[in-house]
Design an enzyme around this catalytic site. Structure first.
Site, PDB file in Angstrom:
ATOM      1  N   LYS A 274       0.849  -1.199   0.000  1.00 54.14           N
ATOM      2  CA  LYS A 274       0.000   0.000   0.000  1.00 54.14           C
ATOM      3  C   LYS A 274       0.881   1.244   0.000  1.00 54.14           C
ATOM      4  CE  LYS A 274      -3.858  -1.967   2.588  1.00 54.14           C
ATOM      5  NZ  LYS A 274      -5.031  -1.763   1.766  1.00 54.14           N
TER       6      LYS A 274
ATOM      7  N   ASP B 227      -5.310 -13.732  11.352  1.00 51.20           N
ATOM      8  CA  ASP B 227      -5.675 -13.146  10.070  1.00 51.20           C
ATOM      9  C   ASP B 227      -5.119 -11.728   9.908  1.00 51.20           C
ATOM     10  OD1 ASP B 227      -7.163 -13.357   7.573  1.00 51.20           O
ATOM     11  OD2 ASP B 227      -8.482 -11.807   8.395  1.00 51.20           O
TER      12      ASP B 227
ATOM     13  N   HIS C 208      -0.403  -8.229   9.136  1.00 49.01           N
ATOM     14  CA  HIS C 208      -0.546  -6.813   8.774  1.00 49.01           C
ATOM     15  C   HIS C 208      -0.178  -5.862   9.923  1.00 49.01           C
ATOM     16  CE1 HIS C 208      -2.381  -8.581   5.391  1.00 49.01           C
ATOM     17  NE2 HIS C 208      -3.612  -8.638   5.843  1.00 49.01           N
TER      18      HIS C 208
END
Ligand code: NAD
Length: 506
Positions: free
Chosen positions: A180, A233, A238
């Protein structure tokens, strides 16, 4: 300002799982945008490979529809030209059919990359056949998707399997968060400005909050998600990556191993987390929608859809500065933000009635990407020196104009980095293992205690205990960044948990 597009070298990219959801929603629409921008050279070829027994034209048709659906506005002629570059071979990762056919389509003298857009149970079989049938050599690259294991043992096993066939320099482990634009901007903000780095330590920073809040539920991924939960997850990958980029020492160079060495040191400096410093939550049903347990079709599920925790990094830079991480589904707003909350000035010349004020640097990763710096100024008007906080607000879209719309999304950028042979934004094997080594004992602790997540209302800010985590520390700025319309609202607030909860629900 004009964005510069530098074409990559000619390549053959084979996408295993080319007919799957990820390939159709992200990878191929992303490649089309790179094609459109002029970054894909004339000689580039993309070959879908999957189990379905379809021909080249049927695959081209499938991808045309996928780009039309997921790729945003496009020029139909360009799309026709793009799909003309696509080829397809039916192969079964577990069988021996189709491999010679695929080999025949690969050319010498171009970059050769294999994207494993399939479940991790197939990575070993694919790697073995790529080598066994002579499709891959020591210059080829393989891209592997998350999840990279579900604990340390499975991640290690995957690393061992991949390294039996490829060197670490050939393996590109994707965490799309690193692709990103705004996440990379964290490094530019920290290491491209003189302003922040001297203050970026425990002496000046009171605490840091990292929030990745989603409004969506588990969607069609219920089966997978219920085995993973927010910790596996989101946090292990992340949020851990965001934490590393915010907390790492300046690398000597913006080069793969310099950056990844520094990130690894952060993970290794993390203290084990005390059970009392973690809050787990699970969203409940409301009048109109089912809750988490119905979504995953498991009425006894004890998997968390929300987690908040307080972390400590034991090194010279950060000893004494807490990091608060939280992420969850079905929250009241979609926001990925990092708030760096600076300490009070050492002495107030304005006296106690002026109150205490803190600078807060908020970096918004999405939506409305940008940065806000809360600064203290005099309240205008007569009547003495009263202080207020105001936001110095910058939205990247406003600052960069049309160029901001033209930036590649995470997948596009990362695939182009694979072709360029740049691993900076990919996770190294030891980094992934270190993250699991830190995560595993937390999850094992929950399992051993039979921990049940706290229920929270869909559309709220998560369980009240998550706010309590910060109130226990008597933090003066206890708001959830991003869950308040993404902007600093002015005065730092000293709030009781009950007040905070009422405000969050408002
Ligand atoms: P999917 O089930 O939609 O597609 C799987 C693909 O793999 C299909 O093309 C199928 O034909 C192919 N395949 C399955 N078994 C095969 C075999 N034995 N030999 C050859 N091909 C075979 O899955 P997906 O959603 O595209 O996800 C692929 C991988 O990416 C998974 O590991 C998933 O966890 C990961 N991932 C997906 C997303 C997403 O948004 N879909 C996001 C991040 C990671």
């Amino acid at each position: 300002m004009v964005s510069r597009v530098i074409p990559v070298d000619p390549f053959d990219l084979v996408i295993f799982g080319g007919t799957g959801d990820l390939a159709r929603r992200k990878i191929l629409p992303g490649l089309f945008r790179r094609f459109n921008s002029g970054q894909m050279p004339e000689e580039a070829r993309i070959i879908g490979a999957a189990r379905s027994d379809m021909g080249r034209e049927a695959f081209q048709d499938m991808i045309r529809k996928a780009v039309e659906e997921f790729g945003g506005p496009h020029d139909p002629e360009a799309l026709t030209e793009f799909v003309g570059r696509l080829d397809y071979v039916a192969v079964d990762a577990m069988g021996d059919g189709g491999w010679e056919d695929l080999k025949g389509k690969l050319r010498a003298g171009v970059v050769r990359a294999f994207y494993f857009s399939v479940g991790p149970s197939l990575f070993g079989a694919l790697a073995e056949r790529l080598r066994g049938f002579g499709l891959a050599d020591d210059d080829s690259r393989v891209v592997v998707e998350k999840p990279f294991g579900h604990d340390l043992a499975s991640a290690r096993a995957l690393n061992v399997t991949l390294r039996e066939h490829f060197h670490e320099e050939q393996i590109y482990r994707i965490d799309h968060y690193l692709g990103k634009e705004t996440v990379q901007n964290l490094m530019a903000v920290r290491f491209g400005n003189m302003l922040f780095e001297p203050l970026w330590n425990a002496q000046y920073v009171d605490h840091i909050q990292i929030t990745v809040a989603e409004t969506v539920d588990v969607g069609g991924r219920g089966g997978y998600y219920d085995k993973a939960g927010a910790m596996r997850d989101m946090v292990q990958n992340h949020l851990m990556q965001l934490l590393c980029l915010i907390a790492m020492e300046p690398p000597a160079r913006f080069e793969p191993d310099s950056v990844r060495d520094e990130k690894l040191k952060v993970i290794r400096a993390l203290d084990p987390v005390d059970y009392h410093q973690i809050v787990r939550g699970q969203y409940e049903a409301d009048d109109s929608q089912p809750g988490y347990r119905a979504h995953v079709d498991n009425q006894r599920s004890t998997t968390e859809s929300f987690v908040a925790m307080k972390l400590a990094i034991s090194n010279w830079r950060w000893a004494g500065t807490p990091f608060y991480l939280r992420t969850g589904k079905k929250l009241r707003a979609r926001a990925s933000e990092i708030a760096v909350v600076f300490k009070d000035a050492p002495h107030s010349i304005f006296g106690p009635e002026a109150g205490t004020h803190r600078n807060v640097l908020t970096i918004r990763l999405q939506p409305n990407e940008g940065m806000t710096l809360g600064v203290t100024i005099k309240e205008p008007g007569p009547g003495g020196m009263r202080l207020i906080d105001v936001p110095l607000d910058m939205s990247f879209a406003d600052a960069l104009g049309p160029d901001a719309e033209d930036v590649p999304d995470a997948y596009e950028r990362l695939i182009m980095d694979v072709i360029r042979g740049n691993q900076t934004l990919f996770m190294r094997g030891d980094e992934v293992e270190a993250a699991w080594a830190w995560t595993d004992p937390i999850i094992e602790g929950w399992t051993a205690r039979g921990d049940v997540p706290k229920p929270y209302d869909a559309g709220s800010s998560g369980p009240e205990d998550a706010l309590m985590l910060m109130h226990k520390d008597e933090l003066k700025v206890a708001r959830y960044p991003g869950l308040r319309a993404g902007r600093l609202t002015g005065r730092p607030m000293a709030r009781t948990p009950a007040q905070a909860s009422r405000e969050e629900e408002a």
